[in-house]
Write a protein that holds these residues in place. Sequence first.
Motif, PDB file in Angstrom:
ATOM      1  N   MET A   1     -54.117   6.655 -30.842  1.00 31.84           N
ATOM      2  CA  MET A   1     -53.420   7.947 -30.199  1.00 31.84           C
ATOM      3  C   MET A   1     -53.369   8.908 -31.709  1.00 31.84           C
ATOM      4  O   MET A   1     -53.397   8.577 -32.518  1.00 31.84           O
ATOM      5  N   SER A   2     -53.732  10.145 -31.051  1.00 26.19           N
ATOM      6  CA  SER A   2     -53.717  11.129 -31.858  1.00 26.19           C
ATOM      7  C   SER A   2     -52.210  11.605 -32.433  1.00 26.19           C
ATOM      8  O   SER A   2     -51.302  11.527 -31.669  1.00 26.19           O
ATOM      9  N   LYS A   3     -52.176  11.952 -33.704  1.00 24.78           N
ATOM     10  CA  LYS A   3     -50.834  12.317 -34.447  1.00 24.78           C
ATOM     11  C   LYS A   3     -50.830  13.675 -34.180  1.00 24.78           C
ATOM     12  O   LYS A   3     -49.787  14.198 -34.793  1.00 24.78           O
ATOM     13  N   THR A   4     -51.349  14.360 -33.675  1.00 23.37           N
ATOM     14  CA  THR A   4     -51.323  15.750 -33.215  1.00 23.37           C
ATOM     15  C   THR A   4     -49.902  16.283 -32.864  1.00 23.37           C
ATOM     16  O   THR A   4     -49.334  17.205 -33.327  1.00 23.37           O
ATOM     17  N   GLY A   5     -49.602  15.434 -31.745  1.00 20.33           N
ATOM     18  CA  GLY A   5     -48.493  15.758 -31.071  1.00 20.33           C
ATOM     19  C   GLY A   5     -47.241  15.688 -32.029  1.00 20.33           C
ATOM     20  O   GLY A   5     -46.105  16.387 -31.927  1.00 20.33           O
ATOM     21  N   LYS A   6     -46.980  14.575 -33.090  1.00 16.05           N
ATOM     22  CA  LYS A   6     -46.013  14.741 -34.024  1.00 16.05           C
ATOM     23  C   LYS A   6     -46.196  15.577 -35.066  1.00 16.05           C
ATOM     24  O   LYS A   6     -45.000  16.160 -35.438  1.00 16.05           O
ATOM     25  N   TYR A   7     -47.270  16.023 -35.231  1.00 15.63           N
ATOM     26  CA  TYR A   7     -47.378  17.257 -36.262  1.00 15.63           C
ATOM     27  C   TYR A   7     -46.872  18.668 -35.400  1.00 15.63           C
ATOM     28  O   TYR A   7     -46.033  19.510 -36.109  1.00 15.63           O
ATOM     29  N   VAL A   8     -47.213  18.718 -34.132  1.00 21.65           N
ATOM     30  CA  VAL A   8     -46.804  19.922 -33.340  1.00 21.65           C
ATOM     31  C   VAL A   8     -45.372  19.825 -33.253  1.00 21.65           C
ATOM     32  O   VAL A   8     -44.672  20.887 -33.563  1.00 21.65           O
ATOM     33  N   ALA A   9     -44.706  18.707 -33.215  1.00 25.19           N
ATOM     34  CA  ALA A   9     -43.234  18.623 -32.805  1.00 25.19           C
ATOM     35  C   ALA A   9     -42.634  18.958 -34.257  1.00 25.19           C
ATOM     36  O   ALA A   9     -41.404  19.579 -34.343  1.00 25.19           O
ATOM     37  N   GLY A  10     -42.985  18.598 -35.328  1.00 31.62           N
ATOM     38  CA  GLY A  10     -42.662  18.819 -36.673  1.00 31.62           C
ATOM     39  C   GLY A  10     -42.514  20.435 -36.798  1.00 31.62           C
ATOM     40  O   GLY A  10     -41.803  20.767 -37.525  1.00 31.62           O
ATOM     41  N   ALA A  11     -43.723  21.080 -36.560  1.00 28.62           N
ATOM     42  CA  ALA A  11     -43.897  22.412 -36.402  1.00 28.62           C
ATOM     43  C   ALA A  11     -42.745  23.111 -35.813  1.00 28.62           C
ATOM     44  O   ALA A  11     -42.274  24.220 -36.269  1.00 28.62           O
ATOM     45  N   ASN A  12     -42.431  22.543 -34.596  1.00 30.92           N
ATOM     46  CA  ASN A  12     -41.394  23.291 -33.862  1.00 30.92           C
ATOM     47  C   ASN A  12     -40.177  23.042 -34.286  1.00 30.92           C
ATOM     48  O   ASN A  12     -39.159  23.918 -34.376  1.00 30.92           O
ATOM     49  N   ALA A  13     -39.802  21.941 -35.095  1.00 26.02           N
ATOM     50  CA  ALA A  13     -38.534  21.664 -35.780  1.00 26.02           C
ATOM     51  C   ALA A  13     -38.331  23.001 -36.857  1.00 26.02           C
ATOM     52  O   ALA A  13     -37.434  23.333 -37.118  1.00 26.02           O
ATOM     53  N   LEU A  14     -39.555  22.908 -37.742  1.00 28.35           N
ATOM     54  CA  LEU A  14     -39.583  24.086 -38.814  1.00 28.35           C
ATOM     55  C   LEU A  14     -39.324  25.609 -38.131  1.00 28.35           C
ATOM     56  O   LEU A  14     -38.518  26.469 -38.515  1.00 28.35           O
ATOM     57  N   LEU A  15     -39.745  25.945 -36.883  1.00 32.37           N
ATOM     58  CA  LEU A  15     -39.573  26.997 -36.321  1.00 32.37           C
ATOM     59  C   LEU A  15     -38.107  27.133 -35.789  1.00 32.37           C
ATOM     60  O   LEU A  15     -37.645  28.199 -35.856  1.00 32.37           O
ATOM     61  N   GLY A  16     -37.447  26.164 -35.586  1.00 37.98           N
ATOM     62  CA  GLY A  16     -36.089  25.970 -34.983  1.00 37.98           C
ATOM     63  C   GLY A  16     -35.215  26.084 -36.265  1.00 37.98           C
ATOM     64  O   GLY A  16     -34.576  27.056 -36.101  1.00 37.98           O
ATOM     65  N   ALA A  17     -35.559  25.673 -37.416  1.00 36.77           N
ATOM     66  CA  ALA A  17     -34.703  26.067 -38.540  1.00 36.77           C
ATOM     67  C   ALA A  17     -35.017  27.346 -38.970  1.00 36.77           C
ATOM     68  O   ALA A  17     -33.961  28.067 -39.371  1.00 36.77           O
ATOM     69  N   TRP A  18     -35.955  28.081 -38.793  1.00 35.39           N
ATOM     70  CA  TRP A  18     -36.131  29.296 -39.116  1.00 35.39           C
ATOM     71  C   TRP A  18     -35.336  30.327 -38.300  1.00 35.39           C
ATOM     72  O   TRP A  18     -34.878  31.222 -38.909  1.00 35.39           O
ATOM     73  N   LEU A  19     -35.234  30.014 -36.936  1.00 30.81           N
ATOM     74  CA  LEU A  19     -34.378  30.830 -36.244  1.00 30.81           C
ATOM     75  C   LEU A  19     -32.810  30.843 -36.839  1.00 30.81           C
ATOM     76  O   LEU A  19     -32.152  31.601 -36.754  1.00 30.81           O
ATOM     77  N   VAL A  20     -32.479  29.612 -37.007  1.00 31.83           N
ATOM     78  CA  VAL A  20     -31.050  29.445 -37.817  1.00 31.83           C
ATOM     79  C   VAL A  20     -30.895  30.226 -38.955  1.00 31.83           C
ATOM     80  O   VAL A  20     -30.230  30.927 -39.318  1.00 31.83           O
ATOM     81  N   VAL A  21     -31.924  30.029 -39.838  1.00 31.92           N
ATOM     82  CA  VAL A  21     -31.742  30.621 -41.211  1.00 31.92           C
ATOM     83  C   VAL A  21     -32.112  32.067 -41.171  1.00 31.92           C
ATOM     84  O   VAL A  21     -31.376  32.812 -41.966  1.00 31.92           O
ATOM     85  N   SER A  22     -33.055  32.270 -40.233  1.00 35.73           N
ATOM     86  CA  SER A  22     -33.041  33.872 -40.386  1.00 35.73           C
ATOM     87  C   SER A  22     -32.198  34.528 -39.951  1.00 35.73           C
ATOM     88  O   SER A  22     -31.783  35.714 -40.237  1.00 35.73           O
ATOM     89  N   VAL A  23     -31.225  34.210 -38.943  1.00 36.99           N
ATOM     90  CA  VAL A  23     -30.129  35.145 -38.663  1.00 36.99           C
ATOM     91  C   VAL A  23     -28.903  34.540 -39.341  1.00 36.99           C
ATOM     92  O   VAL A  23     -27.955  35.563 -39.475  1.00 36.99           O
ATOM     93  N   LEU A  24     -28.699  33.774 -40.119  1.00 32.05           N
ATOM     94  CA  LEU A  24     -27.783  33.618 -41.185  1.00 32.05           C
ATOM     95  C   LEU A  24     -27.799  34.105 -42.383  1.00 32.05           C
ATOM     96  O   LEU A  24     -26.547  34.610 -42.946  1.00 32.05           O
ATOM     97  N   VAL A  25     -29.177  34.181 -43.023  1.00 34.41           N
ATOM     98  CA  VAL A  25     -29.173  34.737 -44.233  1.00 34.41           C
ATOM     99  C   VAL A  25     -29.892  36.109 -44.279  1.00 34.41           C
ATOM    100  O   VAL A  25     -29.458  37.022 -44.911  1.00 34.41           O
ATOM    101  N   ALA A  26     -31.008  36.366 -43.493  1.00 38.34           N
ATOM    102  CA  ALA A  26     -31.815  37.766 -43.475  1.00 38.34           C
ATOM    103  C   ALA A  26     -31.352  38.848 -42.944  1.00 38.34           C
ATOM    104  O   ALA A  26     -31.584  39.933 -43.221  1.00 38.34           O
ATOM    105  N   PHE A  27     -30.413  38.763 -41.826  1.00 37.79           N
ATOM    106  CA  PHE A  27     -30.376  39.821 -41.087  1.00 37.79           C
ATOM    107  C   PHE A  27     -28.829  40.108 -40.628  1.00 37.79           C
ATOM    108  O   PHE A  27     -28.154  38.925 -40.439  1.00 37.79           O
ATOM    109  N   GLU A  28     -28.387  41.326 -40.236  1.00 34.46           N
ATOM    110  CA  GLU A  28     -27.176  41.365 -39.561  1.00 34.46           C
ATOM    111  C   GLU A  28     -27.399  41.827 -38.063  1.00 34.46           C
ATOM    112  O   GLU A  28     -28.342  42.284 -37.734  1.00 34.46           O
ATOM    113  N   THR A  29     -26.406  41.142 -37.141  1.00 36.54           N
ATOM    114  CA  THR A  29     -26.699  41.143 -35.873  1.00 36.54           C
ATOM    115  C   THR A  29     -25.514  41.111 -35.088  1.00 36.54           C
ATOM    116  O   THR A  29     -24.436  40.705 -35.820  1.00 36.54           O
TER     117      THR A  29
END
Length: 131
Positions: A1-29
């Motif tokens: 089986m290809s590990k691509t799905g695992k890497y794509v899931a990891g990339a999605n986890a990082l994008l989720g972390a970016w959503l949380v961090v960006s609104v907590l640190v970088a911006f006022e809203t």
Amino acid sequence: MSKTGKYVAGANALLGAWLVVSVLVAFETEPAHFWNDVLVGGAVIVLATYNFAASGEYASVSVVASFVTALVGAWQVVAAVNFASLGATADLLFWSDAITGGLVLVLGAYNVYQGRFVSLDEEAEEAEETG
């Protein structure tokens, strides 16, 4: 089986972390926008981390978790447009949310596509072994 799905899931986890961090640190809203990003980012982190941990050499990504991740990504795009139309967000935060939501949607949909075919391949292999 290809590990691509695992890497794509990891990339999605990082994008989720970016959503949380960006609104907590970088911006006022506004509070509604803040909590939307925190909850959506948290959901993406949980679902994508589950997919990352559950997939491996002998198992594919979860189609259901990937589908829910894609739906959450679509929600993030719609929410970004909604908050921008209400004037509740800065331009930079709008683009950050819209692009991140779009990437989560596309990567989640890719894992649905990949997981579906891996599941069908596994069913075909089981049918050959029994028949």
